[in-house]
Motif scaffolding. Structure first.
Motif, PDB file in Angstrom:
ATOM      1  N   GLN A  73       0.857  -1.362   0.080  1.00 57.49           N
ATOM      2  CA  GLN A  73      -0.276   0.366  -0.103  1.00 57.49           C
ATOM      3  C   GLN A  73       1.014   1.547   0.019  1.00 57.49           C
ATOM      4  O   GLN A  73       1.921   1.552   0.217  1.00 57.49           O
ATOM      5  CB  GLN A  73      -1.129  -0.422   1.168  1.00 57.49           C
ATOM      6  CG  GLN A  73      -2.329  -1.326   1.340  1.00 57.49           C
ATOM      7  CD  GLN A  73      -2.915  -1.375   2.880  1.00 57.49           C
ATOM      8  OE1 GLN A  73      -2.643  -0.693   3.235  1.00 57.49           O
ATOM      9  NE2 GLN A  73      -4.012  -1.485   2.423  1.00 57.49           N
ATOM     10  N   LYS A  99       0.765   3.699 -13.461  1.00 58.40           N
ATOM     11  CA  LYS A  99      -1.025   3.784 -13.239  1.00 58.40           C
ATOM     12  C   LYS A  99      -1.396   3.266 -14.617  1.00 58.40           C
ATOM     13  O   LYS A  99      -1.025   3.640 -15.758  1.00 58.40           O
ATOM     14  CB  LYS A  99      -1.162   5.088 -12.943  1.00 58.40           C
ATOM     15  CG  LYS A  99      -2.413   5.692 -13.258  1.00 58.40           C
ATOM     16  CD  LYS A  99      -2.567   6.834 -12.912  1.00 58.40           C
ATOM     17  CE  LYS A  99      -3.542   7.176 -12.908  1.00 58.40           C
ATOM     18  NZ  LYS A  99      -3.917   8.921 -12.277  1.00 58.40           N
ATOM     19  N   GLU A 105      -3.670  11.162  -6.497  1.00 63.39           N
ATOM     20  CA  GLU A 105      -3.954   9.203  -6.956  1.00 63.39           C
ATOM     21  C   GLU A 105      -4.007   8.595  -6.389  1.00 63.39           C
ATOM     22  O   GLU A 105      -4.325   8.729  -5.019  1.00 63.39           O
ATOM     23  CB  GLU A 105      -1.939   8.833  -6.857  1.00 63.39           C
ATOM     24  CG  GLU A 105      -1.276   9.622  -8.061  1.00 63.39           C
ATOM     25  CD  GLU A 105      -2.149   9.425  -9.334  1.00 63.39           C
ATOM     26  OE1 GLU A 105      -2.470   8.424  -9.839  1.00 63.39           O
ATOM     27  OE2 GLU A 105      -1.088  10.443 -10.270  1.00 63.39           O
ATOM     28  N   SER A 134      -5.977   4.523  -5.896  1.00 60.37           N
ATOM     29  CA  SER A 134      -7.211   2.814  -6.631  1.00 60.37           C
ATOM     30  C   SER A 134      -7.775   2.848  -6.448  1.00 60.37           C
ATOM     31  O   SER A 134      -8.754   3.007  -5.613  1.00 60.37           O
ATOM     32  CB  SER A 134      -6.096   1.694  -6.270  1.00 60.37           C
ATOM     33  OG  SER A 134      -5.300   1.937  -5.889  1.00 60.37           O
ATOM     34  N   TRP A 135      -8.613   2.455  -7.479  1.00 58.60           N
ATOM     35  CA  TRP A 135     -10.374   2.480  -8.135  1.00 58.60           C
ATOM     36  C   TRP A 135     -11.251   1.889  -8.756  1.00 58.60           C
ATOM     37  O   TRP A 135     -10.306   2.053  -9.835  1.00 58.60           O
ATOM     38  CB  TRP A 135     -11.220   4.019  -8.033  1.00 58.60           C
ATOM     39  CG  TRP A 135     -10.460   5.004  -8.854  1.00 58.60           C
ATOM     40  CD1 TRP A 135      -9.504   5.490  -8.955  1.00 58.60           C
ATOM     41  CD2 TRP A 135     -11.319   5.056  -9.633  1.00 58.60           C
ATOM     42  NE1 TRP A 135      -9.563   5.875 -10.473  1.00 58.60           N
ATOM     43  CE2 TRP A 135     -10.538   5.649 -10.352  1.00 58.60           C
ATOM     44  CE3 TRP A 135     -12.727   5.081  -9.783  1.00 58.60           C
ATOM     45  CZ2 TRP A 135     -11.386   6.168 -12.180  1.00 58.60           C
ATOM     46  CZ3 TRP A 135     -13.674   5.384 -11.478  1.00 58.60           C
ATOM     47  CH2 TRP A 135     -12.846   6.296 -12.431  1.00 58.60           C
ATOM     48  N   LYS A 136     -11.950   1.596  -8.596  1.00 59.53           N
ATOM     49  CA  LYS A 136     -12.895   0.416  -9.520  1.00 59.53           C
ATOM     50  C   LYS A 136     -14.574   0.683  -9.390  1.00 59.53           C
ATOM     51  O   LYS A 136     -15.292   0.958  -8.614  1.00 59.53           O
ATOM     52  CB  LYS A 136     -12.696  -0.916  -9.291  1.00 59.53           C
ATOM     53  CG  LYS A 136     -13.062  -2.045 -10.267  1.00 59.53           C
ATOM     54  CD  LYS A 136     -12.785  -3.591 -10.222  1.00 59.53           C
ATOM     55  CE  LYS A 136     -13.313  -4.347 -10.881  1.00 59.53           C
ATOM     56  NZ  LYS A 136     -12.543  -5.793 -10.647  1.00 59.53           N
ATOM     57  N   GLU A 140     -10.786   1.268 -14.104  1.00 57.72           N
ATOM     58  CA  GLU A 140     -10.196   0.937 -12.934  1.00 57.72           C
ATOM     59  C   GLU A 140      -8.945   1.150 -13.208  1.00 57.72           C
ATOM     60  O   GLU A 140      -8.317   1.118 -14.323  1.00 57.72           O
ATOM     61  CB  GLU A 140     -10.221  -1.022 -12.783  1.00 57.72           C
ATOM     62  CG  GLU A 140      -9.618  -1.355 -11.891  1.00 57.72           C
ATOM     63  CD  GLU A 140      -9.350  -3.289 -12.036  1.00 57.72           C
ATOM     64  OE1 GLU A 140      -8.947  -3.662 -10.755  1.00 57.72           O
ATOM     65  OE2 GLU A 140      -9.579  -3.606 -13.085  1.00 57.72           O
ATOM     66  N   THR A 141      -8.616   1.848 -12.024  1.00 57.80           N
ATOM     67  CA  THR A 141      -7.583   2.662 -11.642  1.00 57.80           C
ATOM     68  C   THR A 141      -6.463   1.809 -11.126  1.00 57.80           C
ATOM     69  O   THR A 141      -6.753   1.734 -10.062  1.00 57.80           O
ATOM     70  CB  THR A 141      -7.372   3.831 -11.318  1.00 57.80           C
ATOM     71  OG1 THR A 141      -8.091   4.642 -12.716  1.00 57.80           O
ATOM     72  CG2 THR A 141      -5.981   4.670 -11.212  1.00 57.80           C
ATOM     73  N   LYS A 142      -5.156   1.247 -11.791  1.00 58.85           N
ATOM     74  CA  LYS A 142      -4.443   0.595 -10.783  1.00 58.85           C
ATOM     75  C   LYS A 142      -2.452   0.809 -10.457  1.00 58.85           C
ATOM     76  O   LYS A 142      -2.919   1.457 -11.809  1.00 58.85           O
ATOM     77  CB  LYS A 142      -4.562  -1.274 -11.248  1.00 58.85           C
ATOM     78  CG  LYS A 142      -5.791  -2.092 -11.297  1.00 58.85           C
ATOM     79  CD  LYS A 142      -5.715  -3.063 -11.836  1.00 58.85           C
ATOM     80  CE  LYS A 142      -5.292  -3.522 -12.729  1.00 58.85           C
ATOM     81  NZ  LYS A 142      -4.972  -5.363 -13.670  1.00 58.85           N
ATOM     82  N   TYR A 143      -2.127   0.452 -10.280  1.00 61.29           N
ATOM     83  CA  TYR A 143      -0.911   0.956 -10.010  1.00 61.29           C
ATOM     84  C   TYR A 143      -0.189  -0.323  -9.842  1.00 61.29           C
ATOM     85  O   TYR A 143       0.114  -1.235  -9.290  1.00 61.29           O
ATOM     86  CB  TYR A 143      -0.477   1.811  -8.803  1.00 61.29           C
ATOM     87  CG  TYR A 143      -1.347   3.510  -8.858  1.00 61.29           C
ATOM     88  CD1 TYR A 143      -0.863   4.354  -9.322  1.00 61.29           C
ATOM     89  CD2 TYR A 143      -2.881   3.629  -8.616  1.00 61.29           C
ATOM     90  CE1 TYR A 143      -1.608   5.586  -8.887  1.00 61.29           C
ATOM     91  CE2 TYR A 143      -3.537   4.346  -8.814  1.00 61.29           C
ATOM     92  CZ  TYR A 143      -3.030   5.704  -8.911  1.00 61.29           C
ATOM     93  OH  TYR A 143      -3.278   6.587  -9.174  1.00 61.29           O
ATOM     94  N   GLN A 183      -1.528  -1.224  -4.344  1.00 53.06           N
ATOM     95  CA  GLN A 183      -2.607  -0.568  -4.109  1.00 53.06           C
ATOM     96  C   GLN A 183      -2.232   1.060  -3.304  1.00 53.06           C
ATOM     97  O   GLN A 183      -1.267   1.688  -2.573  1.00 53.06           O
ATOM     98  CB  GLN A 183      -3.450  -1.056  -2.724  1.00 53.06           C
ATOM     99  CG  GLN A 183      -4.738  -0.214  -2.912  1.00 53.06           C
ATOM    100  CD  GLN A 183      -6.045  -0.658  -2.046  1.00 53.06           C
ATOM    101  OE1 GLN A 183      -4.953  -2.061  -1.143  1.00 53.06           O
ATOM    102  NE2 GLN A 183      -6.998  -1.013  -2.189  1.00 53.06           N
TER     103      GLN A 183
END
Length: 217
Positions: free
Chosen positions: A56, A95, A145, A147-149, A155-158, A181
């Motif tokens: 995280q 990202k 910034e 992470s979300w979906k 969906e936004t991932k890292y 995350q």
């Protein structure tokens, strides 16, 4: 490698992943140059990535990473040169934004930041052909910034991407993605100044309360 020697493998504060070798460079060299003499039993390159076990990160906060690289068939000079060449050795925070419209997916990948190298370990290693690169990120803008979906729509991932090219124009022997995350805020921003907390704040949508009320979630 790194995890075992430095206690990260049994330390619940860290997790270590071993990267998949995309191809054997010695075998590739034999195929491209049939007359070249190389050992068929030569040890293979190895790469591992260690990050905090929670995986995280907080936007624009320091996030550490250790990368261990072993190239058993190369000289120390070659390895040192490779590690200083950003076209051949890269550790970056990425990202990914994926959207699905009418069943069709489209993705955009953004390079947020390269890792800042803190130290290249040359002494506490198992051989002269191994190096441990210790670094850290401060990726993205402050509170900018996360992470979300939303279902299967967006969906936004890292993730942290580590790539290693033996030569600039050759394909990489390693291309490893380590998911993390991302959070906008840290708990310490909601906490009493007399408490020390560096974990991400779990409820990011209520982060706007920061500065108005010091409510903790």
């Amino acid at each position: 490698m790194d995890a075992k020697r430095f206690g990260l493998e049994c330390n619940n504060k860290w997790r270590t992943s071993k990267a998949h070798l995309l191809y054997d460079p010695e075998e590739s060299s034999r195929l491209q140059n049939p007359g070249t003499s190389t050992s068929k039993n030569a040890p293979l390159p190895e790469l591992s990535v260690s990050i905090p076990s929670t995986a995280q990160a907080v936007a624009n906060y320091c996030f550490p990473v250790n990368v261990t690289l072993c190239l058993p068939n190369h000289t120390e000079e070659y390895i040192e040169e490779l590690l200083t060449d950003p076209t051949r050795f890269s550790v970056a925070m990425m990202k990914s934004i994926t959207m699905t419209v009418n069943g069709q997916k489209s993705s955009q990948i953004i390079n947020l930041a390269r890792a800042n190298k803190q130290q290249v370990e040359r002494e506490l290693v198992s051989s002269t052909t191994e190096r441990i690169v210790r670094g850290w990120f401060r990726a993205g803008t402050n509170e900018g910034e996360a992470s979300w979906k939303i279902g299967d729509l967006v969906e936004t991932k890292y993730f942290i991407r580590v790539t290693v090219h033996l030569e600039p124009k050759q394909p990489p022997i390693f291309k490893h993605d380590e998911p993390i995350q991302m959070f906008t805020h840290s708990k310490e921003q909601f906490a009493s100044p007399f408490e020390i907390q560096d974990a991400p704040a779990p409820n990011l949508l209520l982060a706007s309360s920061l500065g108005n009320t010091r409510q903790r979630f």
